[in-house]
Design an enzyme around this catalytic site. Structure first.
Site, PDB file in Angstrom:
ATOM      1  N   MET A   1     -41.360 -48.820   6.772  1.00  0.00           N
ATOM      2  CA  MET A   1     -41.039 -48.565   7.746  1.00  0.00           C
ATOM      3  C   MET A   1     -39.897 -49.492   8.613  1.00  0.00           C
ATOM      4  SD  MET A   1     -44.244 -46.672   9.397  1.00  0.00           S
ATOM      5  CE  MET A   1     -45.406 -48.343   9.284  1.00  0.00           C
TER       6      MET A   1
ATOM      7  N   LYS B   1     -43.223 -35.200  10.201  1.00  0.00           N
ATOM      8  CA  LYS B   1     -42.688 -36.000  11.268  1.00  0.00           C
ATOM      9  C   LYS B   1     -41.468 -37.107  10.790  1.00  0.00           C
ATOM     10  CE  LYS B   1     -46.552 -37.656  11.839  1.00  0.00           C
ATOM     11  NZ  LYS B   1     -47.481 -38.675  12.155  1.00  0.00           N
TER      12      LYS B   1
ATOM     13  N   ASP C   1     -46.539 -33.382   5.422  1.00  0.00           N
ATOM     14  CA  ASP C   1     -45.445 -33.854   6.111  1.00  0.00           C
ATOM     15  C   ASP C   1     -44.397 -34.303   5.449  1.00  0.00           C
ATOM     16  OD1 ASP C   1     -46.377 -36.552   5.398  1.00  0.00           O
ATOM     17  OD2 ASP C   1     -47.924 -36.357   7.053  1.00  0.00           O
TER      18      ASP C   1
END
Ligand code: SAH
Length: 511
Positions: free
Chosen positions: A173, A58, A36
């Site tokens: 994040m 993603k 990814d």
């Protein structure tokens, strides 16, 4: 059918040096790599030819493949008997959903192995000069998600607990929610003056970092337009960054992402040189070499060689393929003792040295044209010359030597073919503006690049081009590519130097 297996592999935070030895080994044996966006793109250098690549990339709002779909895809691939590497950024079990994928594999009786990676939660602060623990500052560190699962009511994270912890807090994040995170920590009792660092794209050439306090950091991040992926570090260890920041900051190619387009086998040497100057080197082989295996060609070459005066190599590939053929035939290098050997440049001469052969002639300028000029005073009419080179090669050396009466035999011992396997990845990287420089170490890489680019010239954006010498540059210009850096000395070092010169010239213009 042999049973498949899935390896859940961490690729580290982005620095190719932080890919583990085990990861490199497994990549080299994989049938399929499922990766990814966060996967460290240096993985491409370690693949074997023909491997299948699946991008399940993603980005937080733009899911290309749902997690359930990814899980099932892994199961299906393994059930087809494949060796699957599921490659993830950082460590697979740190907020990487590696645990969920492993559970699904177990539920389907698929053998799997987890291969830990270097997690961004430690390596990214380190790359900004921040040790997550230090005896003078803290006795623990805590890694927290800054991206709460949307389906949960309220906050899944107890900020009162976090604010009371004495250790360093590392949020992954968390850029989008930074303001709220900082506010919560302060309202739960953490001092507003607690130092905070936010490090974007750590351990890569694109690394940027800002420092503030819980009170100021949200504004600082907004002002600097820091975005994802980034690691947020909260705690007094952040203060150490002013002392411990990395020394590589002054390298001439620092911050540049440079694409290496040579063959898989040859890419490493250029990448190493680029990295030594501070660049992020990305290897996307656009060509591959196919040796000519026609036995009659080699029979004829060796029979000509037994009467020849000269053996001439115009590329490293030519030398490698020639030597491999000698080994396969159990032909002793001592059989070459009556020959003089010419090599187009120092890299080609170095390949000869591997077999203990020292080139008699290397021109001072490393082009085929210069090689033929250098040989001219050394040949006499009637001398026999064997050229061992690519099928499409500059005809000039042949005609120059024939014009002075040499008997020349030209052997196409290999072909250079475009390598289409990575076209999609290349287009993605260009589209995202991820590539600052594209390097061409031969005309064939230019042609292959144009093939890969197809109609998508609009993808080039601000990407610049660097060429190893005038012949390659001419090919690039013929295709309408502007050349920003052209090596003065036609070697890999010259190529790297030319990029550095261009950058320092443009920074002088700016200052
Ligand atoms: N498994 C990964 C983390 C996956 S969660 C690991 O161990 O590192 C994704 C988050 O990791 C990103 O939102 C960001 O916070 C962080 N991250 C991963 N790579 C990063 C990098 N090179 N620079 C900054 N942050 C990074």
């Amino acid at each position: 059918m042999k049973p498949g297996i899935v390896f859940l592999v961490g690729s580290g935070p982005g620095d190719p040096g932080l890919l583990t030895v085990r990861a490199v080994e497994l990549l080299g044996k994989a049938d399929v790599v499922v990766y990814d966006k966060l996967a460290n793109f240096s993985f491409l250098s370690h693949l074997r030819p023909g491997v299948e690549l699946i991008d399940v990339g993603k980005q937080s709002d733009q899911h290309t493949m749902t997690q359930d779909r990814i899980n099932m895809r892994l199961v299906e691939l393994a059930q087809q008997g494949k060796r699957v590497v599921r490659l993830k950024g950082g460590d697979p079990y740190v907020f990487g959903r590696g645990g969920e994928e492993a559970e699904v594999l177990v539920a389907h009786n698929i053998p799997f192995e987890v291969v830990s990676g270097v997690t961004s939660s430690i390596a990214v602060p380190a790359s900004a000069g921040i040790p997550v623990t230090h005896r003078d500052h803290c006795t623990s560190f805590h890694v927290i998600t800054g991206h709460e699962r949307a389906e949960r009511e309220g906050s899944a994270i107890d900020y009162a607990v976090l604010a009371a912890l004495p250790g360093t807090l590392v949020f992954l994040m968390g850029v989008k929610n930074l303001e709220q995170i900082a506010r919560q920590l302060v309202s739960q009792g953490k001092s507003p003056s607690t130092p905070v660092a936010v490090i974007e794209r750590g351990c890569t050439a694109r690394q940027r970092q800002v420092i503030g306090t819980l009170e100021t950091i949200a504004q600082v991040v907004t002002d600097a337009k820091i975005g994802s992926p980034a690691v947020t570090v909260v705690g007094t260890v952040v203060g150490l960054s002013s002392i411990l920041s990395q020394t590589g900051l002054h390298l001439p190619l620092r911050g540049q992402r440079v694409l290496v387009t040579r063959t898989r086998k040859q890419a490493g040497r250029l990448s190493e040189k680029l990295r030594a100057q501070g660049a992020d080197a990305l290897e996307i082989p656009l060509i591959r070499i196919e040796p000519n295996l026609d036995a009659s060609l080699w029979d004829s070459l060796f029979s000509k060689l037994s009467q020849a005066n000269w053996l001439v190599f115009t590329s490293e590939n030519g030398v490698d393929i020639f030597l491999e053929q000698m080994r396969n035939r159990r032909q002793d290098v001592r059989s070459l003792n009556a020959l003089r050997i010419a090599a187009v440049g120092p890299a080609t001469a170095d390949r000869l040295l591997v077999a203990g052969l020292v080139a008699d002639v290397v021109p001072t300028v490393f082009t085929v044209e210069a090689l033929s000029q250098t040989m001219l005073p050394l040949v006499t009419p009637g001398m026999r010359v064997v050229l061992a080179r690519a099928d499409i090669a500059n005809p000039e050396i042949h005609s120059t030597l024939v014009s002075v009466g040499c008997l020349v035999d030209d052997f196409p011992i290999y072909r250079t073919l475009p390598e289409p396997a990575f076209h999609a990845i290349l287009a993605d990287l260009l589209r995202q503006g991820e590539i600052d420089w594209i390097t061409f170490a031969s005309s064939s890489t230019v042609d292959a690049f144009m093939l890969a680019l197809g109609d998508h010239r609009d993808l080039l954006g601000a990407t610049q081009f660097a060429c190893i010498g005038p012949v390659t540059a001419q090919t690039a210009r013929k295709h309408g590519l502007p050349i920003a850096a052209e090596a003065k000395v036609y070697t890999l070092d010259g190529l790297v130097q030319a990029i550095g010169d261009n950058l320092s010239a443009s920074s002088e213009v700016l200052s």
